[in-house]
Scaffold this active site. Structure first.
Site, PDB file in Angstrom:
ATOM      1  CG  HIS A  61      -1.771   1.076   1.540  1.00 53.78           C
ATOM      2  ND1 HIS A  61      -3.137   0.965   1.426  1.00 53.78           N
ATOM      3  CD2 HIS A  61      -1.556   2.351   1.941  1.00 53.78           C
ATOM      4  CE1 HIS A  61      -3.714   2.121   1.760  1.00 53.78           C
ATOM      5  NE2 HIS A  61      -2.764   2.986   2.069  1.00 53.78           N
TER       6      HIS A  61
ATOM      7  CB  CYS B  73      -3.845   9.316   6.525  1.00 50.64           C
ATOM      8  SG  CYS B  73      -4.262   8.583   8.120  1.00 50.64           S
TER       9      CYS B  73
HETATM   10  N1  COA Z   1     -18.114   1.632  15.366  1.00 46.20           N
HETATM   11  C1  COA Z   1     -18.936   2.647  15.693  1.00 46.20           C
HETATM   12  N2  COA Z   1     -18.829   3.329  16.853  1.00 46.20           N
HETATM   13  C2  COA Z   1     -17.873   2.951  17.701  1.00 46.20           C
HETATM   14  C3  COA Z   1     -17.013   1.893  17.433  1.00 46.20           C
HETATM   15  C4  COA Z   1     -17.147   1.226  16.197  1.00 46.20           C
HETATM   16  N3  COA Z   1     -16.341   0.235  15.834  1.00 46.20           N
HETATM   17  N4  COA Z   1     -16.172   1.751  18.469  1.00 46.20           N
HETATM   18  C5  COA Z   1     -16.500   2.684  19.359  1.00 46.20           C
HETATM   19  N5  COA Z   1     -17.526   3.414  18.905  1.00 46.20           N
HETATM   20  C6  COA Z   1     -18.169   4.565  19.549  1.00 46.20           C
HETATM   21  C7  COA Z   1     -18.456   4.364  21.004  1.00 46.20           C
HETATM   22  O1  COA Z   1     -19.710   3.781  21.194  1.00 46.20           O
HETATM   23  C8  COA Z   1     -18.414   5.787  21.539  1.00 46.20           C
HETATM   24  O2  COA Z   1     -19.599   6.444  21.184  1.00 46.20           O
HETATM   25  P1  COA Z   1     -20.247   7.535  22.156  1.00 46.20           P
HETATM   26  O3  COA Z   1     -19.226   8.625  22.252  1.00 46.20           O
HETATM   27  O4  COA Z   1     -21.479   7.947  21.432  1.00 46.20           O
HETATM   28  O5  COA Z   1     -20.471   6.824  23.433  1.00 46.20           O
HETATM   29  C9  COA Z   1     -17.291   6.417  20.715  1.00 46.20           C
HETATM   30  O6  COA Z   1     -17.237   5.641  19.506  1.00 46.20           O
HETATM   31  C10 COA Z   1     -15.951   6.358  21.399  1.00 46.20           C
HETATM   32  O7  COA Z   1     -15.713   5.053  21.828  1.00 46.20           O
HETATM   33  P2  COA Z   1     -14.537   4.613  22.803  1.00 46.20           P
HETATM   34  O8  COA Z   1     -14.665   3.153  23.032  1.00 46.20           O
HETATM   35  O9  COA Z   1     -14.470   5.524  23.979  1.00 46.20           O
HETATM   36  O10 COA Z   1     -13.279   4.781  21.913  1.00 46.20           O
HETATM   37  P3  COA Z   1     -12.273   5.975  21.673  1.00 46.20           P
HETATM   38  O11 COA Z   1     -12.847   7.309  21.843  1.00 46.20           O
HETATM   39  O12 COA Z   1     -11.058   5.606  22.394  1.00 46.20           O
HETATM   40  O13 COA Z   1     -12.044   5.784  20.087  1.00 46.20           O
HETATM   41  C11 COA Z   1     -12.040   4.272  18.202  1.00 46.20           C
HETATM   42  C12 COA Z   1     -11.541   4.575  19.590  1.00 46.20           C
HETATM   43  C13 COA Z   1     -11.232   3.113  17.692  1.00 46.20           C
HETATM   44  C14 COA Z   1     -13.506   3.906  18.250  1.00 46.20           C
HETATM   45  C15 COA Z   1     -11.888   5.518  17.304  1.00 46.20           C
HETATM   46  O14 COA Z   1     -10.630   6.097  17.520  1.00 46.20           O
HETATM   47  C16 COA Z   1     -12.011   5.181  15.837  1.00 46.20           C
HETATM   48  O15 COA Z   1     -13.073   4.842  15.367  1.00 46.20           O
HETATM   49  N6  COA Z   1     -10.915   5.277  15.079  1.00 46.20           N
HETATM   50  C17 COA Z   1     -10.901   4.907  13.694  1.00 46.20           C
HETATM   51  C18 COA Z   1      -9.887   5.690  12.992  1.00 46.20           C
HETATM   52  C19 COA Z   1      -9.777   5.228  11.553  1.00 46.20           C
HETATM   53  O16 COA Z   1     -10.699   4.853  10.877  1.00 46.20           O
HETATM   54  N7  COA Z   1      -8.587   5.275  11.068  1.00 46.20           N
HETATM   55  C20 COA Z   1      -8.321   4.890   9.724  1.00 46.20           C
HETATM   56  C21 COA Z   1      -7.369   3.788   9.693  1.00 46.20           C
HETATM   57  S1  COA Z   1      -5.913   4.254   8.819  1.00 46.20           S
HETATM   58 ZN    ZN Z   2      -3.384   4.729   2.993  1.00 45.68          ZN
END
Ligand code: COA
Ligand code: ZN
Length: 308
Positions: free
Chosen positions: A206, A239
């Site tokens: 990638h 990103c």
């Molecule tokens: N899908 C949908 N909602 C989710 C979820 C999922 N897989 N996992 C957690 N949530 C929700 C929780 O219910 C919570 O919602 P609320 O605020 O309404 O209660 C909120 O997201 C935060 O959840 P929490 O468990 O406290 O996690 P966090 O704040 O530490 O965040 C992640 C962690 C992983 C959920 C968040 O950082 C994330 O989604 N990151 C993805 C980033 C991404 O896509 N990167 C691209 C990859 S390169």
């Molecule tokens: Zn990428």
């Protein structure tokens, strides 16, 4: 797989869209995916099951999965960050799920709010679960060459994390140059190590084109036996969690290079030109990789001849 055939894994609908300031609605995301399927792309990262607060562009991916155009030859994957995401993805019908394990402490923290060890164990658990459920688990190794926060990534770290993912049951390791910092010499070093340890057929690459070296990096990996490449239509991407990252290597650039070399991709370049234009229209901003203008002119000329 024959040596002269490569899988193009189109990541525009997820990696591409998640960095756009314009959020597409579900109909628009579907229209994009339909155009990609029509162009012959048979492996598509359709979306992610993540917090809609973290990535609003990916909200509604469950409904999207229910509406995806079903073709026997097309595989859709979904990115999942945790058990909740895994369960939502499986319930929506995703049979291929990807996890993202960044090679550094800071990048994991920024991306999914966990440290390196915790992310590694969450990802390993998800890979085990996928294997037990008869699904395909793919493991992204992000910032595999360089991290925007911690600098160059040691090869040993990537190899160690890769081993953890393979032991947990990952079917594919996708080595990601998340910020587009790698050069072909670094690709040779890292991919040779991983191919020796886990076999080239297990590896996908990638690349982002931030420094204009993505195609050269594809070629370096191809020469080492890699036959699976991520790319995004029109070079869409970036990103939101890594400053300075620009788009993925453009699908049309990779396909044109490989097809010119006699390597089959299954992608129809003329239809792909249409898909690039369609996505640009949807996002209201013109897209296109290095070769796009030339490809478009070729399509226009062919049309003129057909009418002459
Ligand atoms: N899908 C949908 N909602 C989710 C979820 C999922 N897989 N996992 C957690 N949530 C929700 C929780 O219910 C919570 O919602 P609320 O605020 O309404 O209660 C909120 O997201 C935060 O959840 P929490 O468990 O406290 O996690 P966090 O704040 O530490 O965040 C992640 C962690 C992983 C959920 C968040 O950082 C994330 O989604 N990151 C993805 C980033 C991404 O896509 N990167 C691209 C990859 S390169
Ligand atoms: Zn990428």
């Amino acid at each position: 797989m024959a040596a002269d055939r490569v899988v193009i894994n189109e990541v525009g609908p997820r990696d591409g869209l998640q960095s756009q300031s314009r959020t597409l609605d579900l109909d628009q995301r579907l229209a994009m995916i339909e155009a990609l399927v029509a162009a012959g792309l048979a492996s598509i990262e359709a979306g992610s099951f993540v917090s809609p607060k973290a990535v609003p562009q990916m909200a509604g991916t469950g409904e999207l999965f229910a509406r995806l155009p079903q073709r026997e030859r097309v595989r859709y994957s979904a990115l999942v960050p945790n058990a909740r995401g895994y369960e939502l993805a499986r319930a929506a019908g995703a049979n291929t799920v990807s996890v993202v394990l960044s090679a550094t402490e800071t990048m994991n923290r920024r991306n999914i709010n966990m440290g390196l060890d915790e992310t590694a164990s969450v990802c390993a658990a998800l890979m085990q679960r996928a294997a037990a459920d008869g699904a395909d688990g793919w493991a992204y190794l992000a910032v595999a060459y360089e991290c925007p926060f911690e600098g160059p990534t040691p090869v040993e770290t990537v190899e160690r994390l890769a081993a953890t993912m393979i032991e947990a049951g990952a079917r594919k390791l996708i080595v990601a140059d998340t910020i587009g910092a790698a050069n072909p010499a670094q690709v040779r070093t890292l991919i040779r190590r991983l191919a020796d340890a886990f076999g080239a057929p297990r590896i996908g690459c990638h690349f982002h084109d931030t420094r204009g070296m993505a195609l050269a990096n594809v070629l370096a990996a191809l020469d080492l036996g890699v036959r699976d490449f991520d790319s995004s239509v029109g070079g869409l991407g970036g990103c939101p969690f890594s400053p300075g990252a620009s788009g993925n290597v453009a699908t049309e650039d990779v396909v044109l290079m490989l097809e010119s070399m006699g390597v089959e991709t299954g992608v129809d370049l003329d239809a792909l030109v249409g898909a690039v234009e369609r996505c640009g229209d949807l996002l209201q901003s013109p897209l296109g990789g290095h070769s796009f203008r030339w490809l478009r002119r070729r399509v226009e000329q062919a049309r003129k001849h057909a009418h002459a």
